[in-house]
Design an enzyme around this catalytic site. Structure first.
Site, PDB file in Angstrom:
ATOM      1  N   GLY A 103       0.826  -1.204   0.000  1.00  0.00           N
ATOM      2  CA  GLY A 103       0.000   0.000   0.000  1.00  0.00           C
ATOM      3  C   GLY A 103       0.856   1.248   0.000  1.00  0.00           C
ATOM      4  O   GLY A 103       1.892   1.296   0.663  1.00  0.00           O
TER       5      GLY A 103
ATOM      6  N   ARG B 290       0.469  -5.415  -6.158  1.00  0.00           N
ATOM      7  CA  ARG B 290       0.588  -6.709  -5.498  1.00  0.00           C
ATOM      8  C   ARG B 290       1.248  -7.688  -6.473  1.00  0.00           C
ATOM      9  O   ARG B 290       1.068  -7.587  -7.679  1.00  0.00           O
ATOM     10  CB  ARG B 290      -0.790  -7.232  -5.103  1.00  0.00           C
ATOM     11  CG  ARG B 290      -1.606  -6.257  -4.260  1.00  0.00           C
ATOM     12  CD  ARG B 290      -1.001  -6.009  -2.894  1.00  0.00           C
ATOM     13  NE  ARG B 290      -1.783  -5.050  -2.111  1.00  0.00           N
ATOM     14  CZ  ARG B 290      -1.429  -4.599  -0.925  1.00  0.00           C
ATOM     15  NH1 ARG B 290      -0.288  -5.006  -0.371  1.00  0.00           N
ATOM     16  NH2 ARG B 290      -2.188  -3.729  -0.277  1.00  0.00           N
TER      17      ARG B 290
ATOM     18  N   ASP C 106       5.000  -4.682   5.986  1.00  0.00           N
ATOM     19  CA  ASP C 106       5.405  -6.035   6.378  1.00  0.00           C
ATOM     20  C   ASP C 106       5.589  -6.957   5.175  1.00  0.00           C
ATOM     21  O   ASP C 106       6.588  -7.679   5.087  1.00  0.00           O
ATOM     22  CB  ASP C 106       4.355  -6.621   7.329  1.00  0.00           C
ATOM     23  CG  ASP C 106       4.704  -8.025   7.768  1.00  0.00           C
ATOM     24  OD1 ASP C 106       5.675  -8.184   8.527  1.00  0.00           O
ATOM     25  OD2 ASP C 106       4.016  -8.974   7.331  1.00  0.00           O
TER      26      ASP C 106
ATOM     27  N   ASP D 197       0.171   2.369   8.700  1.00  0.00           N
ATOM     28  CA  ASP D 197      -0.335   1.633   9.865  1.00  0.00           C
ATOM     29  C   ASP D 197       0.570   1.702  11.091  1.00  0.00           C
ATOM     30  O   ASP D 197       0.129   1.417  12.203  1.00  0.00           O
ATOM     31  CB  ASP D 197      -0.563   0.173   9.507  1.00  0.00           C
ATOM     32  CG  ASP D 197      -1.763  -0.029   8.595  1.00  0.00           C
ATOM     33  OD1 ASP D 197      -2.601   0.894   8.511  1.00  0.00           O
ATOM     34  OD2 ASP D 197      -1.855  -1.080   7.952  1.00  0.00           O
TER      35      ASP D 197
END
Length: 321
Positions: free
Chosen positions: A13, A74, A105, A129
């Site tokens: 993202g 992705r 991550d 995040d």
């Protein structure tokens, strides 16, 4: 072996400040006499050889822009041993000595796999995040919190005018840091995060009591990992009968110009990554702890869950009366 060229990619993202980090990697690399390459579309571009050499002008006028000029996508192929080997082979084929990965991550997982295949890698924490361990803050987190707080401030005005309650759903599937800091900074009455168990009846009772005591509004901040805002609001209404409106901030939190704090953090980390690669470090993730830039083995980072800031959660609870 001396490093003569590096590549940089953004993955997962997007987050505000990624462009500032790309700019820092490119210009720091050029300053040190390296050839610098930009990989389009993250690991997808690495596997499909969408790699271009970059110069000073390639990163001109991007410091203040959100998103990522390199693009991101992705890539299921990168989750396979064959895809990982192809990515490593493509770097070697072009004579690229090291790779800087900017992302969260999943991006770090890819960098870790490449490191184990002998590619010199360095990770930069680019995610709103704030869920990457061994760094106090990630690139984009401050901007996302600022966007959320601005929205909550505006909602509070209209909720007060109509004496209503509002559930505000913010991003954070597995990490409640955006909800926590946005809730604390905006004076939310309740903050619901994945890390802390809660009783919706207690939340509903607190809301009812606050209106009875003369409050004209009530704001509940909800991390998306807890549940859908509409479902949570409906359950609270069943307990207390309160008229509750739901606002889902969604991807607006990932867009817009990065705050000065995120621009500075991204610039510092980008330059730091290049310097550490030149010093011989590899397989590391860069971060900032207590104001100091640090590197940590990326294998340790991807296998360690970031601790929740329970002290700030308890502070928010004490101040929400």
């Amino acid at each position: 072996m001396t490093i003569q060229s590096i590549a940089v990619l953004t993955s997962g993202g997007d987050s505000q400040g990624m462009n500032a980090a790309v700019r820092a990697v490119v210009r720091s690399g050029l300053y040190h006499g390296l050839k610098v390459y930009g990989v389009q579309k993250g690991y997808y571009g690495l596997i499909h050889e969408e790699i271009q050499e970059m110069d000073l002008r390639s990163v001109g006028d991007i410091l203040q822009r959100g998103g990522t000029i390199l693009g991101t996508a992705r890539c299921k192929e990168m989750m396979t041993p064959e895809g990982q080997q192809l990515a490593a082979d493509n770097l070697r084929k072009r004579g690229i000595d090291a790779l800087v990965v900017i992302g969260g991550d999943g991006s770090y997982q890819g960098a870790n796999k490449l490191s184990k295949l002998g590619i010199r890698t360095m990770g930069l924490p680019g995610t709103i995040d704030n869920d990457i361990s061994f760094t106090d803050y990630t690139i984009g987190f401050d901007t996302a919190v600022t966007v959320a707080v601005d929205a909550i401030n505006k909602l509070r005005d209209t909720m007060s005018s109509h004496e209503r309650a509002s559930v505000v759903e913010v991003m954070g599937r597995h990490c409640g840091d955006i909800a926590l800091l946005a809730g604390l900074a905006s004076g939310a009455e309740s903050i619901l995060v994945p890390e802390v168990p809660f009783d919706l009846k207690e939340v509903a009772d607190r809301m009812r009591d606050s209106f009875k005591s003369g409050k004209r509004h009530s704001i509940i901040i909800l991390a998306e990992g807890v549940g859908h805002g509409e479902d949570i609001a409906q359950q609270i209404t069943e307990y207390n009968g309160q008229d509750i409106r739901v606002t889902v901030l969604g991807h607006v939190q990932r867009g817009g110009a990065p705050t000065p704090s995120d621009r500075v953090l991204a610039s510092r980390l980008g330059d730091f990554a290049v310097r550490k690669l030149l010093e011989g470090e590899s397989g590391k993730a860069c971060g900032i702890i207590n104001g100091q830039l640090v590197t940590t083995d990326i294998d340790l980072v991807v296998n360690t869950k970031k601790p929740f800031k329970m002290d700030l959660y308890e502070l928010a609870l004490r101040l929400s009366q």
